[in-house]
Design an enzyme around this catalytic site. Sequence first.
Site, short mmCIF file in Angstrom:
data_model
loop_
_atom_site.label_atom_id
_atom_site.label_comp_id
_atom_site.label_asym_id
_atom_site.label_seq_id
_atom_site.Cartn_x
_atom_site.Cartn_y
_atom_site.Cartn_z
N ASP A 76 -2.38 -4.82 0.33
CA ASP A 76 -1.94 -6.13 0.83
C ASP A 76 -2.76 -6.63 2.02
OD1 ASP A 76 -0.84 -4.13 2.45
OD2 ASP A 76 1.23 -4.77 2.15
N GLN A 136 0.81 -1.20 0.00
CA GLN A 136 0.00 0.00 0.00
C GLN A 136 0.85 1.27 0.00
OE1 GLN A 136 -2.80 -1.61 3.35
NE2 GLN A 136 -3.95 -0.09 2.20
N HIS A 137 0.21 2.37 -0.37
CA HIS A 137 0.69 3.74 -0.15
C HIS A 137 1.76 4.24 -1.12
CE1 HIS A 137 -1.50 3.12 3.50
NE2 HIS A 137 -0.56 2.45 4.10
#
EC number: 2.7.1.17
Length: 434
Positions: A234, A71-72
């Site tokens: 995830d 992520q991110h």
Amino acid sequence: MALVMGVDSSTQSCKVVIVDIDTGSVVREGRASHPDGTSVDPEAWWTALQQAIADAGGIDDVAAWAIGGQQHGMVALDADGRVVRDALLWNDTRSAQAAADLVAEFGAESLAERSGLVPVASFTITKLRWLRDAEPDNAARVAAVALPHDWLTWRLRGFGPAGPGSPGGADLGELVTDRSDASGTGYWNPATGEYDRDLLVAALGHDVVLPRVLDPDVYVTDAEGRPVGAGAGDNAAAALGVGAALGDVVVSIGTSGTVFAVSAQRTVDPTGIVAGFASADGHFLPLVCTLNASRVLDAIRGILGVDHVELSALALAAEPGAGGLALVPYFEGERTPNLPDATASLSGMTLASTTRENLARAAVEGMLSGLAAGLDAVRGLGVPLERALLIGGGAQSEAVRRIAPQVLGIPVEVPAPAEYVALGAARQAAALLR
């Protein structure tokens, strides 16, 4: 036999599973490594994905697919679909001051209400602010912002910079994502399901193309006409893979520890301890992250000069409470609670309590207590927690499995080890065929 592909493009590597949708069994799998570092050229992920697919025997016989991923991470694209600069990953902390600046400008309570998050350096919004301030020329070139799994989905569907591998061309409008990964950006509102463009512009300095957020039952297609799922971050993909349902909380014990629950209701935490993520199945996924998890056991194992099996046996030979020996496991500071400069401490040492067995027990209990604090934070927002699903490398310790119910205070189940992120993506893809 109908087959689907699920992908886990994580920080360290790319894992591919080919799954028979009738039996749920993995019939083939492949893997390829990612480069180290917190700033990575996304082309390395694309190369690894192609290698992992080849290692899994290809996908000519696959009927649908989806990608889960870290992520991110900030993937900034120009108008021609080219990557503007290396992607900043979730674990790149250079945007810590940008996070503080955003909180100062908007206020933690307002940001939590608008985006479900109080910015920290992990989140995409802070990386965009850093780019605006530190690399204004690069920021000005940005025409679209994607997350790692969005970008890989776009590429595998046949889009990208002009070239033989991109028959669809650089169509930025074909970027798609899902609720879970959108909810980790800091500029998507879980309550409305819409991007908060004002927050985006405050971060980057101008508006750009953002991936369409697909509902769980909506799909796009690839160049072969196969259904392609929206994918997932995830943790959300792992929740799908392990079969987490309302009332479940997944406790993942890896290098860091994560605690995330499946909730019917959105959560808002102005303290920032609980991130108000969305799930990949239409629910919500309030999440707490701790910095100290399995490495706590690694540290004490090293001191005692034993392997993990021996550490587990020592811990189980001690009584609950470790004779009063208590380990506060903040070896690398801590995120929950937010104590970045904290250190670990061992207390309750007496001639009677200071034994190898008690030290091993204190390590397991201390690590689990940090995760239990995450459960308490989620529970404090009104999320019912009825069962914990223990996954990750640390869950393979017999001592962890046996002690966890006592420390966490709820029933604990330990699913068999598996690639749950990739399996979650495969489950999402399989649902498109039913």
